[in-house]
Design an enzyme around this catalytic site. Structure first.
Site, PDB file in Angstrom:
ATOM      1  N   LYS A 153      -4.533  19.041 -35.047  1.00  0.00           N
ATOM      2  CA  LYS A 153      -3.348  19.097 -35.721  1.00  0.00           C
ATOM      3  C   LYS A 153      -2.530  20.344 -34.964  1.00  0.00           C
ATOM      4  O   LYS A 153      -3.592  21.308 -34.352  1.00  0.00           O
ATOM      5  CB  LYS A 153      -3.255  19.689 -36.902  1.00  0.00           C
ATOM      6  CG  LYS A 153      -3.972  18.833 -38.032  1.00  0.00           C
ATOM      7  CD  LYS A 153      -3.115  17.476 -38.417  1.00  0.00           C
ATOM      8  CE  LYS A 153      -3.819  16.611 -39.078  1.00  0.00           C
ATOM      9  NZ  LYS A 153      -3.019  15.267 -39.567  1.00  0.00           N
ATOM     10  N   LYS A 179     -11.032  13.757 -33.618  1.00  0.00           N
ATOM     11  CA  LYS A 179     -10.213  12.685 -33.439  1.00  0.00           C
ATOM     12  C   LYS A 179      -8.779  12.887 -32.998  1.00  0.00           C
ATOM     13  O   LYS A 179      -8.299  13.836 -33.585  1.00  0.00           O
ATOM     14  CB  LYS A 179     -10.399  11.569 -34.399  1.00  0.00           C
ATOM     15  CG  LYS A 179      -9.726  11.909 -35.843  1.00  0.00           C
ATOM     16  CD  LYS A 179      -9.788  11.065 -36.903  1.00  0.00           C
ATOM     17  CE  LYS A 179      -8.543  10.014 -36.939  1.00  0.00           C
ATOM     18  NZ  LYS A 179      -7.399  10.569 -37.240  1.00  0.00           N
ATOM     19  N   ASP A 181      -4.913  11.959 -33.715  1.00  0.00           N
ATOM     20  CA  ASP A 181      -4.137  11.555 -34.891  1.00  0.00           C
ATOM     21  C   ASP A 181      -3.331  10.242 -34.780  1.00  0.00           C
ATOM     22  O   ASP A 181      -3.738   9.845 -33.572  1.00  0.00           O
ATOM     23  CB  ASP A 181      -3.049  12.436 -35.133  1.00  0.00           C
ATOM     24  CG  ASP A 181      -3.077  12.856 -36.867  1.00  0.00           C
ATOM     25  OD1 ASP A 181      -3.151  11.928 -37.559  1.00  0.00           O
ATOM     26  OD2 ASP A 181      -3.067  13.920 -37.237  1.00  0.00           O
ATOM     27  N   GLU A 182      -3.198   9.758 -35.963  1.00  0.00           N
ATOM     28  CA  GLU A 182      -2.783   8.035 -35.818  1.00  0.00           C
ATOM     29  C   GLU A 182      -1.303   7.877 -34.919  1.00  0.00           C
ATOM     30  O   GLU A 182      -1.241   6.634 -34.275  1.00  0.00           O
ATOM     31  CB  GLU A 182      -2.341   7.635 -37.194  1.00  0.00           C
ATOM     32  CG  GLU A 182      -1.438   8.164 -37.866  1.00  0.00           C
ATOM     33  CD  GLU A 182      -1.518   9.489 -38.612  1.00  0.00           C
ATOM     34  OE1 GLU A 182      -2.661   9.905 -38.689  1.00  0.00           O
ATOM     35  OE2 GLU A 182      -0.559   9.916 -38.922  1.00  0.00           O
ATOM     36  N   HIS A 267      -8.255   3.445 -37.918  1.00  0.00           N
ATOM     37  CA  HIS A 267      -7.369   4.143 -38.891  1.00  0.00           C
ATOM     38  C   HIS A 267      -6.640   3.456 -39.572  1.00  0.00           C
ATOM     39  O   HIS A 267      -6.213   2.059 -38.873  1.00  0.00           O
ATOM     40  CB  HIS A 267      -6.634   5.281 -37.885  1.00  0.00           C
ATOM     41  CG  HIS A 267      -5.921   6.195 -38.766  1.00  0.00           C
ATOM     42  ND1 HIS A 267      -4.935   6.005 -39.541  1.00  0.00           N
ATOM     43  CD2 HIS A 267      -6.127   7.555 -38.734  1.00  0.00           C
ATOM     44  CE1 HIS A 267      -3.960   6.999 -39.947  1.00  0.00           C
ATOM     45  NE2 HIS A 267      -4.849   8.142 -39.685  1.00  0.00           N
ATOM     46  N   LYS A 307      -4.974  14.177 -50.434  1.00  0.00           N
ATOM     47  CA  LYS A 307      -3.249  14.016 -50.595  1.00  0.00           C
ATOM     48  C   LYS A 307      -3.106  12.549 -50.873  1.00  0.00           C
ATOM     49  O   LYS A 307      -1.812  12.360 -51.124  1.00  0.00           O
ATOM     50  CB  LYS A 307      -2.901  14.732 -49.253  1.00  0.00           C
ATOM     51  CG  LYS A 307      -2.823  14.044 -48.146  1.00  0.00           C
ATOM     52  CD  LYS A 307      -2.172  14.701 -47.010  1.00  0.00           C
ATOM     53  CE  LYS A 307      -2.246  13.797 -45.682  1.00  0.00           C
ATOM     54  NZ  LYS A 307      -1.812  14.860 -44.509  1.00  0.00           N
TER      55      LYS A 307
HETATM   56  C1  CAP Z   1      -5.402  13.617 -42.283  1.00  0.00           C
HETATM   57  C2  CAP Z   1      -4.557  12.646 -41.546  1.00  0.00           C
HETATM   58  C3  CAP Z   1      -5.310  11.220 -41.697  1.00  0.00           C
HETATM   59  C4  CAP Z   1      -5.371  10.838 -43.053  1.00  0.00           C
HETATM   60  C5  CAP Z   1      -4.930   9.352 -43.255  1.00  0.00           C
HETATM   61  C6  CAP Z   1      -3.164  12.791 -41.547  1.00  0.00           C
HETATM   62  O1  CAP Z   1      -4.624  15.139 -42.093  1.00  0.00           O
HETATM   63  O2  CAP Z   1      -4.866  12.895 -40.073  1.00  0.00           O
HETATM   64  O3  CAP Z   1      -4.499  10.436 -40.711  1.00  0.00           O
HETATM   65  O4  CAP Z   1      -6.206  11.052 -43.558  1.00  0.00           O
HETATM   66  O5  CAP Z   1      -4.853   8.885 -44.650  1.00  0.00           O
HETATM   67  O6  CAP Z   1      -2.450  12.580 -40.740  1.00  0.00           O
HETATM   68  O7  CAP Z   1      -2.864  12.968 -42.717  1.00  0.00           O
HETATM   69  P1  CAP Z   1      -4.983  16.119 -43.035  1.00  0.00           P
HETATM   70  P2  CAP Z   1      -6.078   7.867 -45.032  1.00  0.00           P
HETATM   71  O8  CAP Z   1      -6.522  16.445 -42.847  1.00  0.00           O
HETATM   72  O9  CAP Z   1      -4.296  17.356 -42.301  1.00  0.00           O
HETATM   73  O10 CAP Z   1      -4.365  15.772 -44.419  1.00  0.00           O
HETATM   74  O11 CAP Z   1      -7.306   8.420 -44.687  1.00  0.00           O
HETATM   75  O12 CAP Z   1      -5.940   7.959 -46.678  1.00  0.00           O
HETATM   76  O13 CAP Z   1      -5.774   6.603 -44.486  1.00  0.00           O
HETATM   77 MG    MG Z   2      -3.874  11.488 -39.420  1.00  0.00          MG
END
Ligand code: CAP
Ligand code: MG
Length: 411
Positions: A153, A179, A181-182, A267, A307
């Site tokens: 991040k 990893k 991020d998406e 993801h 979250k």
């Molecule tokens: C988590 C995260 C992931 C989420 C996706 C985000 O970051 O990188 O993409 O986990 O949700 O961008 O929110 P944080 P899910 O740890 O800072 O929240 O796994 O439910 O698909």
């Molecule tokens: Mg993410």
């Protein structure tokens, strides 16, 4: 209007359907006239349309889907196996979750579960590594502890060297796994190849210094997917990440079918557009099963405590779809991620168990003492959970965890 649906020909509640010859789909259905809507749904998703057609042939009737169960809002449709093409998830989706979800006749329709014949499942490669294979790679087979991961991040904006520096700190502090991020792929501010080179160099250094095996999930989603995956392989990486819904299941299958020897991190960004409405769309459990058949080794399943929306029942069903017996297909590892911090690990492990990747972005990089301490705190929380020691007790002798609990509390 002369309509096929009035003939009720796609409803056969007394028939018997061999599960090795039919794909059985379990739906929730809401309509003014459920039987009529069910008949239309089975017709539309196989050989029917809105009116009687003169091009129909007797032999084609063998391809008709049949409603085999209807009770309240619960419906099962049996789809003849000949409707399906080997190793094609797009085919499955167009068949059983295509037009029918948008028909006026149904108010709500949700595909909650699919049972495939084993012979059809076997046309898919499934995970190359699965949870056990990844554990072997990371040296955690004996301990069986959850893997600890982070998402670098901020999501976007860091350059390759800055990304690698954050990754190094996370690895050094105790993360097994880092990893992208998406929404970080190959932007100008952080070109893919440059980033991979720097992060893998950080990974090597951290491995040497900690004596632990580490992995990096580089996000290959996009038009250069195969080229980028090959680049990861050529540079000694072990994992590629793909946004399976945004990219489409065919992309996942192409990546898997290439047999590059990388484990695949799935993801699910955008899944909620399909899965969030509890009475309409396709359940995340179904998407999890298809992702497994498509070859993911790790898949985001939700957290219950974090979250992102997702009830305990749903999250457990997602995990179940990764573990249920499936013609001998390997079991991917569930990834729990999204708003997690060390104070939730005890509860999370209690609900989902130890065979998970626990990932935190904010819950690591937001630690008062930075990423190394954040990573250590998450690892300490995992160690405490594995040893069955309450996090608060463990924190009495582990400063990093204590500071995390002080900041974020415990769930
Ligand atoms: C988590 C995260 C992931 C989420 C996706 C985000 O970051 O990188 O993409 O986990 O949700 O961008 O929110 P944080 P899910 O740890 O800072 O929240 O796994 O439910 O698909
Ligand atoms: Mg993410």
């Amino acid at each position: 209007m002369t309509t096929i649906e009035y003939q009720d020909k796609f409803v056969d509640l007394d028939g018997s359907y061999d599960p090795e010859e039919y794909v059985m789909c379990h739906f929730h259905i809401e309509a003014d006239d459920v039987r009529r809507a069910a008949n239309i749904a089975a017709g539309e998703s196989s050989v029917g349309t809105w009116t009687t057609i003169h091009t129909m042939k007797k032999r084609i009737e063998a391809l008709a889907a049949k409603v085999t169960h209807l009770s309240g809002t619960s419906m099962v449709i049996a789809y003849p196996i000949d409707m399906f093409v080997s190793n094609s998830i797009p085919q499955v989706l167009s068949d059983v979750s295509g037009n029918i979800l948008g028909m006026k006749e149904v108010h709500n329709l949700r595909l909650n579960r699919i049972d495939f014949p084993d012979a059809y499942v076997k046309t898919f490669k499934g995970p190359a590594f699965g949870m056990k294979g990844v554990r072997k790679l990371l040296g955690t087979a004996a301990s069986g502890r959850p893997h600890v991961g982070t998402i670098v991040k901020p999501k976007i904006g860091l350059d390759p060297k800055e990304t690698a520096a954050v990754a190094y700190d996370a690895y050094y502090g105790g993360c097994d796994f880092v990893k992208d991020d998406e929404n970080l792929t190959d932007q100008r501010f952080c070109p893919f190849e440059d980033r991979v080179v720097h992060v893998l160099e950080a990974l090597d250094r951290a491995q040497e210094e900690t004596g632990e095996k580490k992995a990096y999930a580089a996000n290959v989603t996009g038009p250069k997917m195969m080229e980028h995956a090959q680049f990861v392989k050529d540079h000694g990486g072990t994992c590629a990440m793909i946004d399976i819904i945004a990219a489409g299941y065919y992309a996942l299958q192409e990546l898997r079918d290439a047999d590059l020897g990388l484990f695949l991190h799935g993801h699910r960004a955008m899944h909620a557009a399909i899965t969030r409405n509890p009475v309409h769309g396709v359940s995340m459990g179904v998407l999890a099963l298809l992702s497994r058949m498509g070859g993911v080794d790790q898949l985001h399943i939700g957290t219950v405590v974090g979250k992102m929306e997702g009830s305990q029942d749903e999250v457990l069903d997602n995990r179940e779809q990764l573990r249920r017996p499936l013609a001998g297909m390997k079991e991917p590892c569930a990834v729990c991620s999204g708003g997690l911090h060390p104070g939730q690990v005890e509860t999370l492990v209690g609900i989902i168990g130890k065979d998970i990747v626990i990932q935190a972005g904010g819950g690591i990089h937001g630690h008062p003492d930075g990423t190394v301490a954040g990573s250590t705190a998450l690892r300490q929380a995992v160690d405490a959970a594995v040893e069955g020691i309450p996090a608060a007790t463990y924190a009495e002798t582990h400063e990093e965890l204590a500071k995390a609990l002080e900041l974020w509390g415990r769930d």
